[in-house]
Design a protein around this motif. Structure first.
Motif, PDB file in Angstrom:
ATOM      1  N   MET A   1       0.834  -1.183   0.000  1.00 51.65           N
ATOM      2  CA  MET A   1       0.000   0.000   0.000  1.00 51.65           C
ATOM      3  C   MET A   1       0.880   1.248   0.000  1.00 51.65           C
ATOM      4  N   ASP A   2       0.289   2.382  -0.360  1.00 56.40           N
ATOM      5  CA  ASP A   2       1.066   3.613  -0.398  1.00 56.40           C
ATOM      6  C   ASP A   2       0.137   4.816  -0.256  1.00 56.40           C
ATOM      7  N   TRP A   3       0.719   5.955   0.112  1.00 59.54           N
ATOM      8  CA  TRP A   3      -0.004   7.223   0.159  1.00 59.54           C
ATOM      9  C   TRP A   3       0.974   8.362  -0.095  1.00 59.54           C
ATOM     10  N   ARG A   4       0.404   9.526  -0.419  1.00 57.09           N
ATOM     11  CA  ARG A   4       1.215  10.721  -0.669  1.00 57.09           C
ATOM     12  C   ARG A   4       0.653  11.880   0.149  1.00 57.09           C
ATOM     13  N   ASP A   5       1.536  12.659   0.730  1.00 52.39           N
ATOM     14  CA  ASP A   5       1.129  13.786   1.568  1.00 52.39           C
ATOM     15  C   ASP A   5       2.303  14.751   1.669  1.00 52.39           C
ATOM     16  N   THR A   6       2.049  15.909   2.215  1.00 51.79           N
ATOM     17  CA  THR A   6       3.125  16.820   2.588  1.00 51.79           C
ATOM     18  C   THR A   6       3.405  16.616   4.072  1.00 51.79           C
ATOM     19  N   GLY A   7       4.536  17.094   4.549  1.00 57.40           N
ATOM     20  CA  GLY A   7       4.840  16.900   5.962  1.00 57.40           C
ATOM     21  C   GLY A   7       6.016  17.737   6.420  1.00 57.40           C
ATOM     22  N   ILE A   8       6.046  17.969   7.739  1.00 56.64           N
ATOM     23  CA  ILE A   8       7.129  18.702   8.395  1.00 56.64           C
ATOM     24  C   ILE A   8       8.053  17.684   9.049  1.00 56.64           C
ATOM     25  N   LEU A   9       9.327  17.782   8.743  1.00 57.30           N
ATOM     26  CA  LEU A   9      10.297  16.838   9.310  1.00 57.30           C
ATOM     27  C   LEU A   9      10.565  17.177  10.776  1.00 57.30           C
ATOM     28  N   LEU A  10      10.259  16.229  11.663  1.00 57.12           N
ATOM     29  CA  LEU A  10      10.502  16.414  13.096  1.00 57.12           C
ATOM     30  C   LEU A  10      11.904  15.973  13.483  1.00 57.12           C
ATOM     31  N   LEU A  56       6.006  13.829   0.377  1.00 54.06           N
ATOM     32  CA  LEU A  56       6.276  12.478   0.865  1.00 54.06           C
ATOM     33  C   LEU A  56       5.447  11.442   0.120  1.00 54.06           C
ATOM     34  N   VAL A  57       6.088  10.366  -0.251  1.00 50.55           N
ATOM     35  CA  VAL A  57       5.386   9.177  -0.728  1.00 50.55           C
ATOM     36  C   VAL A  57       5.814   8.030   0.167  1.00 50.55           C
ATOM     37  N   TRP A  58       4.845   7.399   0.820  1.00 52.46           N
ATOM     38  CA  TRP A  58       5.127   6.294   1.749  1.00 52.46           C
ATOM     39  C   TRP A  58       4.637   4.987   1.147  1.00 52.46           C
ATOM     40  N   ARG A  59       5.457   3.963   1.250  1.00 51.53           N
ATOM     41  CA  ARG A  59       5.097   2.648   0.724  1.00 51.53           C
ATOM     42  C   ARG A  59       5.468   1.564   1.727  1.00 51.53           C
ATOM     43  N   ALA A  60       4.596   0.563   1.827  1.00 52.83           N
ATOM     44  CA  ALA A  60       4.859  -0.600   2.681  1.00 52.83           C
ATOM     45  C   ALA A  60       3.977  -1.743   2.205  1.00 52.83           C
ATOM     46  N   ARG A  61       4.391  -2.941   2.518  1.00 53.05           N
ATOM     47  CA  ARG A  61       3.582  -4.108   2.121  1.00 53.05           C
ATOM     48  C   ARG A  61       2.303  -4.174   2.941  1.00 53.05           C
ATOM     49  N   LEU A  62       2.408  -3.845   4.242  1.00 48.89           N
ATOM     50  CA  LEU A  62       1.255  -3.833   5.128  1.00 48.89           C
ATOM     51  C   LEU A  62       1.179  -2.490   5.847  1.00 48.89           C
ATOM     52  N   GLU A  63      -0.005  -2.081   6.230  1.00 51.60           N
ATOM     53  CA  GLU A  63      -0.206  -0.769   6.830  1.00 51.60           C
ATOM     54  C   GLU A  63       0.552  -0.592   8.132  1.00 51.60           C
ATOM     55  N   ASP A  64       0.698  -1.660   8.919  1.00 53.24           N
ATOM     56  CA  ASP A  64       1.354  -1.526  10.221  1.00 53.24           C
ATOM     57  C   ASP A  64       2.872  -1.659  10.145  1.00 53.24           C
ATOM     58  N   HIS A  65       3.434  -1.802   8.946  1.00 55.31           N
ATOM     59  CA  HIS A  65       4.884  -1.861   8.794  1.00 55.31           C
ATOM     60  C   HIS A  65       5.484  -0.453   8.883  1.00 55.31           C
ATOM     61  N   LEU A  66       6.799  -0.401   9.177  1.00 52.27           N
ATOM     62  CA  LEU A  66       7.492   0.882   9.211  1.00 52.27           C
ATOM     63  C   LEU A  66       7.428   1.567   7.852  1.00 52.27           C
ATOM     64  N   GLY A  67       7.664   0.834   6.798  1.00 57.15           N
ATOM     65  CA  GLY A  67       7.569   1.368   5.452  1.00 57.15           C
ATOM     66  C   GLY A  67       8.737   2.259   5.074  1.00 57.15           C
ATOM     67  N   SER A  68       8.710   2.731   3.841  1.00 57.68           N
ATOM     68  CA  SER A  68       9.782   3.595   3.338  1.00 57.68           C
ATOM     69  C   SER A  68       9.195   4.846   2.712  1.00 57.68           C
ATOM     70  N   PHE A  69       9.966   5.928   2.804  1.00 56.82           N
ATOM     71  CA  PHE A  69       9.578   7.214   2.231  1.00 56.82           C
ATOM     72  C   PHE A  69      10.432   7.532   1.016  1.00 56.82           C
ATOM     73  N   THR A  70       9.798   8.123   0.025  1.00 60.94           N
ATOM     74  CA  THR A  70      10.487   8.867  -1.020  1.00 60.94           C
ATOM     75  C   THR A  70      10.191  10.336  -0.758  1.00 60.94           C
ATOM     76  N   VAL A  71      11.228  11.155  -0.722  1.00 59.52           N
ATOM     77  CA  VAL A  71      11.030  12.550  -0.308  1.00 59.52           C
ATOM     78  C   VAL A  71      11.526  13.525  -1.369  1.00 59.52           C
ATOM     79  N   GLU A  72      10.835  14.661  -1.451  1.00 59.38           N
ATOM     80  CA  GLU A  72      11.285  15.800  -2.243  1.00 59.38           C
ATOM     81  C   GLU A  72      11.114  17.049  -1.394  1.00 59.38           C
ATOM     82  N   LEU A  73      12.081  17.928  -1.466  1.00 61.37           N
ATOM     83  CA  LEU A  73      12.045  19.138  -0.658  1.00 61.37           C
ATOM     84  C   LEU A  73      11.074  20.159  -1.252  1.00 61.37           C
TER      85      LEU A  73
END
Length: 243
Positions: A1-10, A56-73
């Motif tokens: 699964m995946d989603w796309r959003d904007t975000g502030i880096l903490l 941000l684009v987040w991808r993971a095999r399952l929703e509860d996984h840590l997953g990986s981000f692809t980022v653009e500034l």
């Protein structure tokens, strides 16, 4: 699964030889973590600075996984903050508080808007300390510990409000306090939108919001002390006010 959003880096921390684990605050997904492959590289590492606005684009095999981000500034804020030490300390305090109090993957869109607006004022040091105080009150409100300073909790009067109930977060007048005055918190003028809102007054008001952050959010929800970044910011703000 995946989603796309904007975000502030903490925050960002090294993961293995070349990756980074980042913690971001997004309007739709709340606080969310993930791995950035190659995040420690010369190309990507400069992007992953605290306060940065990221696509941000987040991808993971399952929703509860840590997953990986692809980022653009989208927007970097670190360089602006570093031009003024008080702004840098304040930004670090805000980001640390968010990472500390926000539950993972729970949306807080109103708080996100307040946070983005606060960070967009980093180039205006004369406005920023008061904006930060207002942001802390918004943080308390959004997480269910809002302060009600509109009228006395005892008498209903709007006159001579000089205390805050440490239990309810409501204002109390001198008349309403009576014999209980020594058990109440002082209500700083800056929290009421009065006074000159100098840095000294703002630092004083942050002592009041800090009480509820510490005794409500930290003690009841997290079980840990507040991040030291907040204390460093208030100490710097108070010292600047004396110069």
């Amino acid at each position: 699964m995946d989603w796309r959003d904007t975000g502030i880096l903490l925050s960002a921390r090294r993961h293995g030889e070349s990756a980074m684990i980042i913690d971001v605050f997004t309007p739709e997904r709340g606080r969310h973590a993930g791995v950035v492959r190659g995040g420690a590289s010369r190309k990507v590492a400069p992007i992953l600075q605290p306060g940065a606005q990221l696509d941000l684009v987040w991808r993971a095999r399952l929703e509860d996984h840590l997953g990986s981000f692809t980022v653009e500034l989208q927007r970097s804020r670190a360089a602006i903050a570093m031009q003024h030490r008080t702004m840098l300390a304040g930004m670090n305090a805000a980001l640390a508080l968010l990472a500390f109090v926000l539950p993972e993957r729970e949306a807080h869109p109103n708080l996100y808007t307040h946070t983005q607006n606060l960070l967009d004022l980093l180039d205006q040091p004369e406005l920023w300390p008061l904006a930060y105080l207002q942001w802390e009150t918004a943080l308390l409100e959004d997480l269910g510990y809002g302060l009600d300073l509109s009228a006395c909790a005892v008498t209903g009067s709007t006159d001579n409000l000089i205390y805050i109930s440490p239990k309810s977060g409501r204002a109390v007048s001198a008349k309403g306090a009576g014999a209980w005055a020594d058990r109440l918190l002082p209500l700083p003028a800056a929290l009421k939108g009065e006074g000159t809102t100098s840095n000294a007054e703002i630092a004083d008001a942050l002592g009041a919001t800090g009480y509820f952050l510490e005794h409500k959010l930290a003690a009841e929800q997290v079980g840990k002390p507040l991040p030291q970044a907040r204390a460093r910011f208030i100490d710097l703000l108070a010292r600047v006010a004396l110069t």
